[in-house]
Design an enzyme around this catalytic site. Structure first.
Site, PDB file in Angstrom:
ATOM      1  N   VAL A  77       0.863  -1.178   0.000  1.00  0.00           N
ATOM      2  CA  VAL A  77       0.000   0.000   0.000  1.00  0.00           C
ATOM      3  C   VAL A  77       0.905   1.234   0.000  1.00  0.00           C
ATOM      4  CG1 VAL A  77      -1.799   1.200   1.297  1.00  0.00           C
ATOM      5  CG2 VAL A  77      -1.655  -1.300   1.390  1.00  0.00           C
ATOM      6  N   CYS A  78       0.658   2.160  -0.915  1.00  0.00           N
ATOM      7  CA  CYS A  78       1.490   3.367  -0.992  1.00  0.00           C
ATOM      8  C   CYS A  78       1.325   4.213   0.264  1.00  0.00           C
ATOM      9  CB  CYS A  78       1.109   4.193  -2.206  1.00  0.00           C
ATOM     10  SG  CYS A  78       1.844   5.843  -2.163  1.00  0.00           S
TER      11      CYS A  78
END
Lengths: 130, 129, 102
Positions: A77-78
Site C-alpha cells: 500500500v502506498c
C-alpha cells in the site's frame, strides 16, 4: 512469467479491485508469479481491516488477505496515498500520533519506490482503475 | 531491497506515464506526478504523455486559492531538475480543447497520433492513472 | 513490439475506447473489460466503428463481465473473441506490455 498488478480504486465503489483480484488469482492458477500487487490512489482503501460488508456480499479485503496468505503475495500500500486516506499500520500510527491502526493482514505500507521497482522487475505491469 | 540498492541496479527500462485526466477534479494527476518523480530517482528512462483531458494539467496560470487546494503545476517545471525531459503532448487532444503550445507551462514536444502510437510501442512499461 | 490495450469504460459514456482505437497500432490487441464490454455488442451505434477497427486490430471481450451484465456471446460482434480471466492472463503474457485506458 512475472506479473505486477496495480490497483487504483477502492473496494465496492468500482470493479477495479474485483478485476485485479480475478486476474491475480487466474495468473497464480496458471503458474505465473505475482511479483507484487501495488495499491495506489483510492486503491489503498482495499487494505483497511475495518471493512464490514453485508454477509451475503464478498469481503474484498479478506479475499486479498487470504490470497496473500495462500500464495505469499506481496500486497503493498502506498504510504503517501494511505496517509491521505487514513490507512495506517502500527508504525505509521505511532509516527503520526494516531491512537489506532487499521491495516489488514497480508498488506504492508511502503513507498512509491515499490511500484517503480515492480515496473522494473516484473515482465508485465497490469493496471486496474477507474 | 532498499531504494539505494535498486538505484545501483543496471536495469533501465523505458517507462511511459500516460496522463489523460484533468487536474483538481480528481487526484490522479497529482499522484501520477509523485510516481514520476520516484521513477526518475530510480534512473529509469521516463517519458510523460499528456493526452485527452491530461493536456489541461499543463495549462499555465493555475490559481488554486479559491478552491483551497494545493497548486501542483509548478512541479511540471521542476521535472527538468529530475532529468525528466521527455514530455509529449497529443496534438489532436490539444486542438480539440482549443489549446496551443503557448498555453502550456512547460516546453513540450507536440505529436500527432501516429508518432504517439510509435512512441507507446517503443516503451517497456506503461503506467496509467 | 505489441501492446495489449484494455478498455474498461462504456463507449456510450466515455471517450476511452475512441482514444484507444486512435492510438492502437495495427496488429495490437484490445481487450474490453468491465463497462468496456458494451463496446463489443451488435446492433449499437458503435458497431460500425468497432467492425472497422477489427480489420487492423485483434479485439477481445471478457466473458465474465459480459455475463454479469446480462449479455451472452450471441450479442457480441462476429470476430470479437470472448475470453475468461485465464485468457486475459494469456493475452497479457503474449503481448509485450499492457496499456490500460482508464
Amino acid at each position: 512469467m512475472k506479473f505486477a498488478v496495480q490497483v487504483n480504486e477502492g473496494p465496492y465503489q468500482h470493479q477495479a479491485s474485483d478485476s485485479a483480484y480475478q486476474f491475480t488469482k487466474a495468473a497464480l492458477e496458471k503458474g505465473h508469479e505475482i511479483f507484487r500487487v501495488f495499491f495506489y490512489h483510492d486503491g489503498v482503501n482495499n487494505a483497511t481491516k475495518l471493512t464490514t460488508p453485508p454477509q451475503d456480499d464478498r469481503n474484498i479485503v479478506d479475499r486479498w488477505s487470504e490470497l496473500a496468505q495462500q500464495h505469499n503475495l506481496d500486497l503493498v500500500v502506498c504510504v503517501a496515498a494511505a496517509q491521505r486516506r487514513g490507512i495506517v499500520d502500527e508504525g505509521e500510527a505511532k509516527r503520526n500520533g494516531k491512537d489506532a491502526e487499521n491495516i489488514a493482514p497480508g498488506f504492508r505500507i511502503s513507498g512509491l519506490g515499490q511500484l517503480v521497482e515492480a515496473g522494473i522487475q516484473a515482465d508485465r505491469l497490469v493496471v486496474f482503475g477507474d | 531491497m532498499s531504494e539505494e540498492e535498486m538505484m545501483d541496479d543496471e536495469v533501465v527500462k523505458k517507462f511511459m506515464f500516460v496522463n489523460r485526466r484533468a487536474p483538481y477534479g480528481s487526484i490522479y494527476a497529482l499522484e501520477s506526478l509523485e510516481v514520476v518523480l520516484i521513477a526518475a530517482a530510480f534512473d529509469q528512462d521516463v517519458s510523460l504523455v499528456f493526452s485527452d483531458d491530461g493536456v489541461f494539467q499543463l495549462k499555465k496560470g493555475q490559481e488554486t486559492e479559491g478552491v483551497g487546494m494545493k497548486n501542483f503545476s509548478p512541479t511540471y517545471r521542476a521535472l527538468e531538475m529530475y532529468d525528466v525531459e521527455k514530455l509529449y503532448v497529443s496534438k489532436a487532444s490539444m486542438d480539440e480543447r482549443g489549446l496551443t503550445k503557448d498555453d502550456l507551462i512547460v516546453d513540450v514536444e507536440v505529436l500527432g497520433d501516429e508518432a504517439l502510437a510509435d512512441l507507446m510501442d517503443d516503451q517497456d512499461v506503461i503506467f496509467s492513472f | 513490439m505489441s501492446i495489449l490495450h484494455t478498455v474498461n469504460k462504456s463507449p456510450f459514456e466515455k471517450s476511452s475506447l475512441d482514444s484507444c482505437l486512435k492510438l492502437a497500432k495495427a496488429g495490437s490487441g484490445v481487450l474490453l473489460i468491465e463497462d468496456g464490454v458494451y463496446g463489443a455488442l451488435k446492433g449499437t451505434a458503435r458497431e460500425a466503428q468497432i467492425k472497422e477497427a477489427a480489420q487492423n486490430l485483434k479485439l477481445y471481450v471478457l466473458g465474465p463481465d459480459l455475463n454479469a451484465r446480462g449479455m451472452t456471446g450471441e450479442r457480441v460482434i462476429d470476430g470479437i473473441e470472448i475470453v475468461d480471466y485465464a485468457g486475459f492472463v494469456d493475452l497479457a503474457a503474449d503481448h509485450d506490455k499492457v496499456n490500460a485506458w482508464l
